[in-house]
Design a protein around this motif. Structure first.
Motif, PDB file in Angstrom:
ATOM      1  N   UNK A 124       0.813  -1.209   0.000  1.00  0.00           N
ATOM      2  CA  UNK A 124       0.000   0.000   0.000  1.00  0.00           C
ATOM      3  C   UNK A 124       0.850   1.265   0.000  1.00  0.00           C
ATOM      4  N   UNK A 125       2.079   1.170   0.559  1.00  0.00           N
ATOM      5  CA  UNK A 125       2.946   2.353   0.613  1.00  0.00           C
ATOM      6  C   UNK A 125       3.625   2.606  -0.726  1.00  0.00           C
ATOM      7  N   UNK A 126       3.972   1.543  -1.457  1.00  0.00           N
ATOM      8  CA  UNK A 126       4.645   1.764  -2.743  1.00  0.00           C
ATOM      9  C   UNK A 126       3.694   1.677  -3.931  1.00  0.00           C
ATOM     10  N   UNK A 127       2.954   0.615  -4.015  1.00  0.00           N
ATOM     11  CA  UNK A 127       2.119   0.437  -5.198  1.00  0.00           C
ATOM     12  C   UNK A 127       0.704   0.083  -4.791  1.00  0.00           C
ATOM     13  N   UNK A 128       0.052   1.006  -4.123  1.00  0.00           N
ATOM     14  CA  UNK A 128      -1.282   0.707  -3.608  1.00  0.00           C
ATOM     15  C   UNK A 128      -2.323   0.661  -4.706  1.00  0.00           C
ATOM     16  N   UNK A 129      -3.331  -0.138  -4.467  1.00  0.00           N
ATOM     17  CA  UNK A 129      -4.484  -0.051  -5.351  1.00  0.00           C
ATOM     18  C   UNK A 129      -5.162   1.256  -4.983  1.00  0.00           C
ATOM     19  N   UNK A 130      -5.671   1.943  -5.947  1.00  0.00           N
ATOM     20  CA  UNK A 130      -6.348   3.171  -5.570  1.00  0.00           C
ATOM     21  C   UNK A 130      -7.788   2.843  -5.234  1.00  0.00           C
ATOM     22  N   UNK A 131      -7.999   2.708  -3.959  1.00  0.00           N
ATOM     23  CA  UNK A 131      -9.366   2.521  -3.518  1.00  0.00           C
ATOM     24  C   UNK A 131      -9.707   3.800  -2.785  1.00  0.00           C
ATOM     25  N   UNK A 132     -10.653   4.533  -3.278  1.00  0.00           N
ATOM     26  CA  UNK A 132     -10.994   5.741  -2.541  1.00  0.00           C
ATOM     27  C   UNK A 132     -11.855   5.319  -1.356  1.00  0.00           C
ATOM     28  N   UNK A 133     -11.581   5.901  -0.230  1.00  0.00           N
ATOM     29  CA  UNK A 133     -12.241   5.433   0.976  1.00  0.00           C
ATOM     30  C   UNK A 133     -13.706   5.858   1.019  1.00  0.00           C
ATOM     31  N   UNK A 134     -13.982   7.033   0.467  1.00  0.00           N
ATOM     32  CA  UNK A 134     -15.384   7.460   0.395  1.00  0.00           C
ATOM     33  C   UNK A 134     -15.908   7.951   1.726  1.00  0.00           C
ATOM     34  N   UNK A 135     -17.167   8.379   1.735  1.00  0.00           N
ATOM     35  CA  UNK A 135     -17.736   8.918   2.971  1.00  0.00           C
ATOM     36  C   UNK A 135     -17.939   7.825   4.020  1.00  0.00           C
ATOM     37  N   UNK A 136     -17.893   8.238   5.253  1.00  0.00           N
ATOM     38  CA  UNK A 136     -18.119   7.285   6.346  1.00  0.00           C
ATOM     39  C   UNK A 136     -19.354   7.723   7.124  1.00  0.00           C
ATOM     40  N   UNK A 137     -20.345   6.854   7.235  1.00  0.00           N
ATOM     41  CA  UNK A 137     -21.559   7.232   7.965  1.00  0.00           C
ATOM     42  C   UNK A 137     -21.374   7.083   9.469  1.00  0.00           C
ATOM     43  N   UNK A 138     -20.636   8.019  10.063  1.00  0.00           N
ATOM     44  CA  UNK A 138     -20.295   7.905  11.489  1.00  0.00           C
ATOM     45  C   UNK A 138     -21.527   7.727  12.347  1.00  0.00           C
ATOM     46  N   UNK A 139     -22.548   8.513  11.999  1.00  0.00           N
ATOM     47  CA  UNK A 139     -23.759   8.462  12.814  1.00  0.00           C
ATOM     48  C   UNK A 139     -24.380   7.057  12.767  1.00  0.00           C
ATOM     49  N   UNK A 140     -24.458   6.493  11.564  1.00  0.00           N
ATOM     50  CA  UNK A 140     -25.050   5.161  11.437  1.00  0.00           C
ATOM     51  C   UNK A 140     -24.230   4.131  12.203  1.00  0.00           C
ATOM     52  N   UNK A 141     -22.901   4.214  12.072  1.00  0.00           N
ATOM     53  CA  UNK A 141     -22.045   3.245  12.769  1.00  0.00           C
ATOM     54  C   UNK A 141     -22.291   3.325  14.267  1.00  0.00           C
ATOM     55  N   UNK A 142     -22.251   4.552  14.801  1.00  0.00           N
ATOM     56  CA  UNK A 142     -22.394   4.719  16.247  1.00  0.00           C
ATOM     57  C   UNK A 142     -23.766   4.245  16.705  1.00  0.00           C
ATOM     58  N   UNK A 143     -24.803   4.669  15.995  1.00  0.00           N
ATOM     59  CA  UNK A 143     -26.160   4.369  16.441  1.00  0.00           C
ATOM     60  C   UNK A 143     -26.453   2.872  16.353  1.00  0.00           C
ATOM     61  N   UNK A 144     -26.032   2.239  15.238  1.00  0.00           N
ATOM     62  CA  UNK A 144     -26.332   0.817  15.078  1.00  0.00           C
ATOM     63  C   UNK A 144     -25.553  -0.022  16.087  1.00  0.00           C
ATOM     64  N   UNK A 145     -24.272   0.321  16.298  1.00  0.00           N
ATOM     65  CA  UNK A 145     -23.487  -0.418  17.293  1.00  0.00           C
ATOM     66  C   UNK A 145     -24.141  -0.272  18.662  1.00  0.00           C
ATOM     67  N   UNK A 146     -24.546   0.957  18.981  1.00  0.00           N
ATOM     68  CA  UNK A 146     -25.178   1.203  20.273  1.00  0.00           C
ATOM     69  C   UNK A 146     -26.468   0.381  20.405  1.00  0.00           C
ATOM     70  N   UNK A 147     -27.266   0.379  19.339  1.00  0.00           N
ATOM     71  CA  UNK A 147     -28.541  -0.337  19.384  1.00  0.00           C
ATOM     72  C   UNK A 147     -28.323  -1.828  19.631  1.00  0.00           C
ATOM     73  N   UNK A 148     -27.345  -2.412  18.916  1.00  0.00           N
ATOM     74  CA  UNK A 148     -27.092  -3.845  19.051  1.00  0.00           C
ATOM     75  C   UNK A 148     -26.570  -4.171  20.456  1.00  0.00           C
ATOM     76  N   UNK A 149     -25.639  -3.347  20.940  1.00  0.00           N
ATOM     77  CA  UNK A 149     -25.100  -3.584  22.284  1.00  0.00           C
ATOM     78  C   UNK A 149     -26.201  -3.433  23.332  1.00  0.00           C
ATOM     79  N   UNK A 150     -27.053  -2.433  23.116  1.00  0.00           N
ATOM     80  CA  UNK A 150     -28.160  -2.219  24.041  1.00  0.00           C
ATOM     81  C   UNK A 150     -29.048  -3.456  24.105  1.00  0.00           C
ATOM     82  N   UNK A 151     -29.339  -4.007  22.934  1.00  0.00           N
ATOM     83  CA  UNK A 151     -30.201  -5.193  22.901  1.00  0.00           C
ATOM     84  C   UNK A 151     -29.576  -6.329  23.696  1.00  0.00           C
TER      85      UNK A 151
END
Lengths: 501, 153
Positions: free
Chosen positions: B62-89
């Motif tokens: 990845x440092x010399x000849x990485x594939x160019x994968x653009x990381x794109x947007x991250x849905x922080x809110x969805x990650x936090x809320x869904x993880x919280x919901x599952x843990x809560x359950x």
């Protein structure tokens, strides 16, 4: 005729009322999740697995299998009508199928897909019935050394078929195997990597891994940029293909069936490879290659037949060797084990009713799918109007409830969140989740057979090379690894998959 | 292939190195045994080292000849809320009971979508709670109390 007797036994089981009913439920659900983008058969089977625990084993397996091959049908409907492949294997169907729909020939495309799938499913079911018993007899002679080599071979072949770089796929497999070691050691009972939590002694449940990596991670990806789905759906008329169409689809259907039946046996998503290869083949041998991509009916008939044939024959390694070729098959391994049956060559001799009943049910399932899909196509299209804001909370809630009901263990539920986030991160970085799940399911088998083989050989590691079957399998594994890593092959692989973009 | 760094490659490799390394360290604490009778630590040690090595290779590539994968947007809110919901359950289903836990989990999950309106969220949560109670408790006879000890039952 032994085969006919066996099939008669199978149909007598498969035609029992509850089995037909659950076969119907399975293909119905399969079609539904195939139609709906954002939830696939792997997550669905994982979600429904706990529900099937109270069923008869054969009924449970018939339903779960129905979900798997039903999804292959459903995926093509959306691919053709709205250019959204519900399943990865129907991505190529969208190329020509959707083009046909835009030209007002959606009906012909849908009928071709359904008829092609049906013929392919029927032929492949027969192939499964013919090929499985001899293979199972060979597999009965396997000792631990052979099994170790076989599992290793299966895992390595699965990376050759994964998308993305071979290096990442290999790392995902190894990570899966590693995570599979959590829990009590099989030989000494030593708890490993449990951080003092008694709830982890039984290991991480594979349902949690599957639901997290395939369900939650997929939902997170869909929530990245929310858009309303394209609601432009063309009216479906003239379901029956014209005489010219019928003449043109015979060859592609038969070639697709053969190709799919052969490639479906390979571990790691043979059905995706089968549909892409079939498309490439039809394009190459066609007299009118310029029509491909502009609504060539051959481009629908071939790949659709191929992916359905592959969906059936991917049961061969599961039923004969106990080796899952696809994440859904890995979940089926779990279904077998829950019912106290070890998947593998013994199923055929110990549980003939289950074995042949499952095979016979596939044919019934294909008939049901044909009936479900053609007349009801309007209904499936309308299902796409279900807003995602209703769908994804349902998946999450059912995932939590279903996983909890496995063993009333809160850690199984926590694991969903962990694997959801891990899976999402890794998928974002270009890693495929399927190899990890295969590694996770097969890892314990790998360790057990490695250690058992070494005990039997008194610690002599050369046993893997001196036993001929084991040596051949290892040589094949090395060859597959070299092929997967070699850059030239890698580029060609990219070309095959690039048509999907 | 052009030489370029790829952040996703480095991140993926890092995850593999981290997890593989952690397993290696832990497995050294278990008995390794001999080839004849491998101890509980041997196999995880072997596989953990493989994961870490592959991870390292991915980082280097990845440092010399990485594939160019653009990381794109991250849905922080969805990650936090869904993880919280599952843990809560997982945490409260025994304590609060099936109905309240399902309702809160569903409500939390609907909030993962950035475009949700409160009324829709409540309606979806209510509908899903009823549906899941009917399917799992009434239909499938799942043995989880509807109302838990925290509510005085």
């Amino acid at each position: 005729m032994e085969l006919l007797d066996n099939l008669a036994l199978g149909f007598s089981v498969a035609f029992l009322v509850q089995n037909v009913l659950y076969c119907f439920v399975g293909v119905l659900l399969g079609t539904a999740v195939g139609v709906l983008p954002g939830i696939g058969p792997t997550a669905t089977v994982a979600l429904l697995l706990p529900i099937t625990f109270s069923f008869e084993p054969v009924t449970a397996l018939i339903m779960l299998a129905g979900i798997y091959y039903g999804a292959q049908y459903g995926g093509s409907t959306t691919a053709i009508l709205i250019n959204v492949p519900g399943e990865s294997s129907s991505a190529v169907t969208a190329l020509d199928g959707h083009e046909m729909a835009r030209q007002g020939r959606a009906g012909a495309a849908l009928a071709t897909a359904a008829v092609g799938s049906f013929i392919a499913g029927t032929v492949a079911t027969v192939a499964l019935a013919v090929a499985a018993p001899p293979l199972a007899r060979v597999a009965l002679k396997f000792g631990p050394a052979e099994y170790f080599s076989l599992v290793l071979f299966g895992l390595i072949v699965s990376i050759a078929l994964a998308r993305g770089t071979a290096l990442k796929a290999l790392a995902m497999i190894a990570l899966g195997v590693l995570l599979g070691t959590v829990g009590q050691d099989i030989y000494t009972g030593t708890p490993r990597f449990v951080f003092g939590q008694r709830e982890l002694y039984g290991g991480i449940d594979f349902v949690s891994v599957a639901v997290g990596m395939f369900g939650v991670a997929e939902i997170l990806r869909n929530l990245e940029n929310e858009q309303t789905r394209a609601a432009v759906i063309s009216k479906v008329r003239n379901l029956w293909p014209t005489r010219e169409d019928r003449r043109r689809i015979v060859g592609p259907i038969l070639r697709g069936t053969g190709l799919g039946a052969a490639l479906g046996v390979l571990p790691g998503g043979g059905h995706v490879l089968a549909s892409f290869t079939s498309y490439a083949l039809e394009k190459r041998i066609s007299k009118r290659p310029q029509e491909f991509g502009r609504g060539a009916i051959e481009g629908v008939a071939g790949p659709e037949s191929a992916n359905n044939a592959a969906a059936q024959t991917s049961f061969i390694p599961l039923l004969t060797l106990g080796l899952p070729a696809h994440p859904v098959m890995a979940l089926m391994v779990g279904a077998f084990i829950v019912h106290g049956i070890t998947p593998g060559p013994n199923v055929l001799t110990d549980e003939p009713a289950l074995f042949w009943g499952l095979i016979a049910s596939m044919w019934i399932g294909n008939v049901l799918l044909l009936l479900l899909n053609l007349p009801l196509v309007g209904f499936w299209v309308r299902m796409l109007r279900i807003p995602y804001q209703v769908l994804f909370p349902m998946i999450i809630l059912f995932a939590a409830i279903g996983t909890y009901s496995l063993g009333f263990n809160a850690y199984d539920v926590y694991a969903i969140a962990f694997f959801g986030i891990l899976g999402y991160t890794l998928i974002k970085c270009g890693c495929e989740p399927a190899p990890l799940l295969l590694g996770f399911v097969l890892g314990p088998l790998l360790e057990e057979n490695l250690r058992r083989a070494l005990i039997i050989s008194r610690g002599d590691a050369s046993v893997f090379l001196t036993r001929p079957i084991s040596a051949v399998l290892l040589a094949l594994a090395v060859a597959a690894l070299v092929l997967a890593v070699l850059p030239t092959i890698h580029k060609r692989r990219e070309v095959v998959f690039a048509e999907d973009e | 292939m052009e030489r370029r760094r790829s952040f996703p490659d480095v991140l993926a490799g890092g995850v593999f190195v981290l997890i593989g390394g952690a397993f290696v360290v832990r497995s050294l604490g278990y008995e390794l045994g001999t080839p004849l009778r491998m101890g509980p630590g041997a196999f995880p040690l072997l596989v953990g080292a493989t994961v870490a090595a592959l991870g390292l290779a991915i980082v280097l590539k990845g440092l010399i000849a990485g594939e160019v994968v653009s990381f794109g947007p991250v849905p922080w809110r969805a990650i936090a809320v869904i993880a919280l919901a599952v843990l809560f359950f997982g945490f409260t289903v025994r304590r609060l009971g099936f109905v309240p836990t399902s309702a809160v989990t569903a409500l939390l999950t609907t909030l993962a979508s950035s475009r949700v309106r409160l009324l829709t969220a409540v309606a979806v949560a209510a509908g899903l709670t009823v549906a899941s109670t009917l399917i799992f408790v009434v239909g499938l006879q799942l043995r989880i109390p509807l109302w838990g000890p925290w509510l005085g039952f």
